[in-house]
Enzyme design. Structure first.
Site, PDB file in Angstrom:
ATOM      1  N   HIS A 101     -23.181  23.761 -84.266  1.00 40.98           N
ATOM      2  CA  HIS A 101     -22.428  22.690 -83.580  1.00 40.98           C
ATOM      3  C   HIS A 101     -21.806  21.216 -83.903  1.00 40.98           C
ATOM      4  O   HIS A 101     -22.292  20.532 -84.027  1.00 40.98           O
ATOM      5  CB  HIS A 101     -23.208  22.508 -82.238  1.00 40.98           C
ATOM      6  CG  HIS A 101     -23.103  23.560 -80.570  1.00 40.98           C
ATOM      7  ND1 HIS A 101     -22.266  23.206 -80.136  1.00 40.98           N
ATOM      8  CD2 HIS A 101     -24.006  24.313 -80.553  1.00 40.98           C
ATOM      9  CE1 HIS A 101     -22.521  24.940 -79.542  1.00 40.98           C
ATOM     10  NE2 HIS A 101     -24.458  25.127 -79.777  1.00 40.98           N
ATOM     11  N   ASP A 148     -11.696   2.308 -63.214  1.00 42.30           N
ATOM     12  CA  ASP A 148     -10.391   3.469 -63.193  1.00 42.30           C
ATOM     13  C   ASP A 148      -8.898   3.163 -62.348  1.00 42.30           C
ATOM     14  O   ASP A 148      -8.320   2.915 -62.255  1.00 42.30           O
ATOM     15  CB  ASP A 148     -10.415   4.998 -62.330  1.00 42.30           C
ATOM     16  CG  ASP A 148     -11.754   5.490 -63.222  1.00 42.30           C
ATOM     17  OD1 ASP A 148     -12.019   4.886 -64.666  1.00 42.30           O
ATOM     18  OD2 ASP A 148     -12.880   5.955 -63.038  1.00 42.30           O
ATOM     19  N   GLY A 161     -21.223  29.444 -75.422  1.00 46.59           N
ATOM     20  CA  GLY A 161     -21.541  29.245 -74.030  1.00 46.59           C
ATOM     21  C   GLY A 161     -23.018  30.315 -73.973  1.00 46.59           C
ATOM     22  O   GLY A 161     -23.172  30.467 -75.456  1.00 46.59           O
ATOM     23  N   CYS A 216     -20.354  28.602 -82.607  1.00 41.83           N
ATOM     24  CA  CYS A 216     -21.478  29.694 -81.937  1.00 41.83           C
ATOM     25  C   CYS A 216     -21.091  30.666 -81.408  1.00 41.83           C
ATOM     26  O   CYS A 216     -20.351  31.189 -81.846  1.00 41.83           O
ATOM     27  CB  CYS A 216     -22.299  28.378 -80.691  1.00 41.83           C
ATOM     28  SG  CYS A 216     -23.805  29.204 -80.809  1.00 41.83           S
ATOM     29  N   TYR A 217     -21.154  30.668 -79.890  1.00 34.03           N
ATOM     30  CA  TYR A 217     -20.466  31.853 -78.964  1.00 34.03           C
ATOM     31  C   TYR A 217     -19.045  32.377 -79.336  1.00 34.03           C
ATOM     32  O   TYR A 217     -18.615  33.257 -79.301  1.00 34.03           O
ATOM     33  CB  TYR A 217     -20.655  31.321 -77.908  1.00 34.03           C
ATOM     34  CG  TYR A 217     -20.162  33.199 -77.165  1.00 34.03           C
ATOM     35  CD1 TYR A 217     -21.095  33.526 -76.565  1.00 34.03           C
ATOM     36  CD2 TYR A 217     -19.003  32.796 -76.128  1.00 34.03           C
ATOM     37  CE1 TYR A 217     -20.988  34.936 -76.353  1.00 34.03           C
ATOM     38  CE2 TYR A 217     -18.601  33.792 -75.113  1.00 34.03           C
ATOM     39  CZ  TYR A 217     -19.409  34.731 -74.889  1.00 34.03           C
ATOM     40  OH  TYR A 217     -19.307  36.173 -74.669  1.00 34.03           O
ATOM     41  N   GLU A 258     -19.501  18.976 -82.442  1.00 33.87           N
ATOM     42  CA  GLU A 258     -18.324  17.753 -81.603  1.00 33.87           C
ATOM     43  C   GLU A 258     -20.456  17.274 -81.689  1.00 33.87           C
ATOM     44  O   GLU A 258     -20.135  16.366 -80.522  1.00 33.87           O
ATOM     45  CB  GLU A 258     -18.336  18.801 -80.224  1.00 33.87           C
ATOM     46  CG  GLU A 258     -19.898  19.610 -79.582  1.00 33.87           C
ATOM     47  CD  GLU A 258     -19.556  20.771 -80.193  1.00 33.87           C
ATOM     48  OE1 GLU A 258     -19.710  21.161 -81.316  1.00 33.87           O
ATOM     49  OE2 GLU A 258     -20.775  21.937 -79.482  1.00 33.87           O
ATOM     50  N   LYS A 283     -12.832   8.614 -69.918  1.00 34.78           N
ATOM     51  CA  LYS A 283     -13.370   7.603 -69.029  1.00 34.78           C
ATOM     52  C   LYS A 283     -12.609   6.195 -70.502  1.00 34.78           C
ATOM     53  O   LYS A 283     -12.358   5.155 -70.933  1.00 34.78           O
ATOM     54  CB  LYS A 283     -14.400   6.962 -69.039  1.00 34.78           C
ATOM     55  CG  LYS A 283     -14.586   5.882 -68.907  1.00 34.78           C
ATOM     56  CD  LYS A 283     -14.099   5.894 -67.442  1.00 34.78           C
ATOM     57  CE  LYS A 283     -14.938   5.257 -65.942  1.00 34.78           C
ATOM     58  NZ  LYS A 283     -14.668   5.001 -65.141  1.00 34.78           N
TER      59      LYS A 283
END
Ligand code: XMP
Length: 561
Positions: free
Chosen positions: A217, A275, A103, A130-131, A219, A417
């Site tokens: 990170h 969708d 964050g 991280c944060y 991710e 998605k």
């Protein structure tokens, strides 16, 4: 430090405000305006006989949604929730562990958001990123200080002496992506440093209660072993089994839709997009002819799109479809409108009018099916996101007939998605439909600059067809987020044979993106651009010049409008 298995107790120093009704989102306000019931909670759309959830507490990092996607890719269900989510909501999700996101804040700022007490009191594993790592450090009695150097970008992570299941199959030294200013000056009692980088002596820390912190990170793609670390966390440390699969999702959804709809009637707007196609197919699988799809052809679709959509759903899937050719009506409504916002508004209003007229003919209808996806849900639920939620509803031209008194049916509310695409494939939709690039609801109207006319639509359809055709031949269609043509209202002089021409300027746009929030222009090969340009100028009457858009988003947007 609390011991595993002991009874949770509240410790005031850990407690943060958990009040604030996170459920009241713009989305729900819209649902209420429509007289609909509260939509099915995302958690009810989960799969697996024994649901297991990783809770990601969102401290506002630009990468939070990416963490969620990575966890889902490990076949573990997760939800991204604000840091002030009440425990009751978390408990109902059968949590197996927490991830605290990064964050923008600094933990030593007066109003810095912290983790709710229940996270530590639950004795479930925690991974701070991280944060999130700094939050753990501060709340559990360590010290965080502003780093002398900001660490941003690549670093090499070296694993320490202490072995941890978090690093199973992770190389002793590997690249990681850093983005932080503050650093851990003193770990909380009971924690050990598990890995370091040149600038971060404590790049990873952990304790025996399964609480870990990562300064980098995991991710992002720039951390190649990041997914393995997240996988280790959810499987080895949280003990997840990985029961989140799309086939179990489909089975659960069918049961739930049957139960919810019972003998009621459902309508859905079909656009041919991924969708709406997946929603319609899933609901059709569950309740067959109780579903009626309304396909409004607003005349702003691309070449062959109407026929393909209609054939897939009516002929191949045997669905009940009301097809309305309203192209003339839309063209009349758009006459003289040059302003992009007015164009959008006109199309939106006209769409709702046509949709309502058709829906009335069906008689009593109980539900309106919508292709709301998880990113929309997160965006609407996160605090301060009302503006972006509004952009979405505005975007969804095929969306909400405001006066209809219907309950919303949103079976894809918990999916990303890529998961929707998998569901589409498992339901037997053609690959071409499932892998279609995003296409805006107002269609070609927002790719024609200035007034929309029948002649311009024809020019754009032809140019767009060539772009799509060449991109597909070059096998780039799937890897690009979008690739399309724009008809500008610029005319310029050219020469063809011995003749002077005065024709339109067509722009070609191709972008790479993960979520359309940001995008980079695609570095298409010159010979491909050359083929596209030659073909457009030679094959599309009225066009004598082609340019390639080399701006990213921001500062541009993907569509020109
Ligand atoms: P922009 O142009 O804002 O577009 O960068 C971001 C993404 O949204 C798509 N888009 C729309 N999609 N209805 C939609 O369903 C719309 O009205 C609409 N307008 C833009 C755009 O194609 C891109 O993928």
């Amino acid at each position: 430090m609390v011991k595993k298995g002991s009874k949770p107790t509240l410790n005031e120093s850990h407690r943060v405000a958990t009040s604030g009704d996170i459920e009241v989102s713009t989305y729900l306000e819209i649902a209420k305006e429509m007289g609909g019931e509260q939509p099915v909670a995302a958690r009810e759309a989960r799969a697996g006989a024994e649901p297991e959830t990783i809770i990601i507490i969102d401290f506002g990092s630009q990468y939070s949604m990416l963490i969620a996607r990575r966890v889902r890719e490990c076949q573990v269900y997760c939800e991204l929730l604000p840091y002030d989510t009440p425990w009751e909501r978390i408990a109902s999700l059968n949590p197996k562990g927490f991830i605290l996101s990064g964050g923008p804040a600094s933990v030593y700022e007066p109003d810095a958001p912290l983790a709710p007490a229940y996270i530590y009191e639950s004795h479930l594993p925690v991974l701070g990123i991280c944060y999130g790592m700094q939050v753990i450090t501060k709340q559990l009695g360590g010290r965080v200080a502003p780093g002398a150097k900001h660490e941003y970008g690549h670093a090499i992570l070296h694993l320490g002496e202490v072995d941890s299941p978090l690093f199973a199959d992770v190389a002793a030294s590997s690249p990681v992506w850093m983005s932080h200013a503050d650093k851990i000056e003193e770990m909380p009692p009971g924690f050990a440093a598990l890995a370091y980088t040149e600038n971060s002596p404590v790049a990873v820390m952990g304790n025996e209660d399964g609480i870990f912190g990562l300064q980098f990170h995991p991710e992002v793609a720039h951390t190649p072993h990041g997914k393995t670390i997240l996988r280790n966390f959810v499987y080895q440390i949280c003990g997840c089994k990985g029961n989140w699969t799309m086939s179990s999702f489909i089975n659960d959804s069918i049961t739930r839709i049957r139960k919810q709809v019972n003998k009621g009637k459902v309508i859905a707007a079909l656009s041919g997009g991924v969708d709406s196609s997946v929603v319609a197919t899933l609901i059709h699988r569950a309740i067959g002819d109780q579903l009626t799809c309304i396909f409004v052809n607003h005349g702003l679709l691309r070449r062959e799109e109407v026929e393909r959509t209609f054939n897939t759903f009516r002929l191949n899937l045997g669905m009940n479809i009301i097809y309305v050719d309203a192209s003339e009506r839309f063209l009349n409504r758009l006459k003289g409108i040059r302003d992009p916002e007015k164009k959008r508004k006109a199309i939106g209003e006209e769409f709702i009018r046509v949709f309502e007229e058709e829906a009335k003919k069906i008689g009593k209808v109980d539900f309106l099916a919508q292709g709301t996806l998880y990113p929309d849900v997160i965006e609407s639920a996160s605090s301060g996101s009302k503006a972006s939620a509004k952009i979405k509803t505005h975007h969804n031209v095929g969306g909400l007939p405001a006066k209809m008194r219907l309950t919303l049916l949103e079976p894809l509310r918990s999916l990303f998605k890529d998961e929707v695409r998998q569901v589409g494939l498992e339901l037997g939709l053609p690959e071409e439909m499932v892998w279609r690039q995003p296409f805006p609801g107002p269609g070609l109207a927002i790719r024609i600059i200035g007034e929309v006319t029948g002649e311009k639509l024809e020019i754009l359809r032809n140019a767009d067809w060539i772009v799509m055709n060449e991109i597909k031949k070059a096998k780039l269609y799937r890897q690009l987020w979008q690739s399309f043509a724009i008809l500008t209202d610029v005319k310029s002089v050219g020469v063809m044979g011995d003749y002077r021409t005065y024709g339109y300027l067509v722009a070609v746009r191709a972008v790479n993106s993960d979520d359309a929030m940001t995008a980079d222009w695609a570095r298409l090969p010159y010979d491909l651009l050359n083929r596209i340009s030659n073909r457009i100028v030679n094959e599309v009457p009225g066009v004598n010049r082609v340019v390639y858009d080399i701006t990213s988003k921001p500062p541009s947007t993907i569509e020109w409008e």
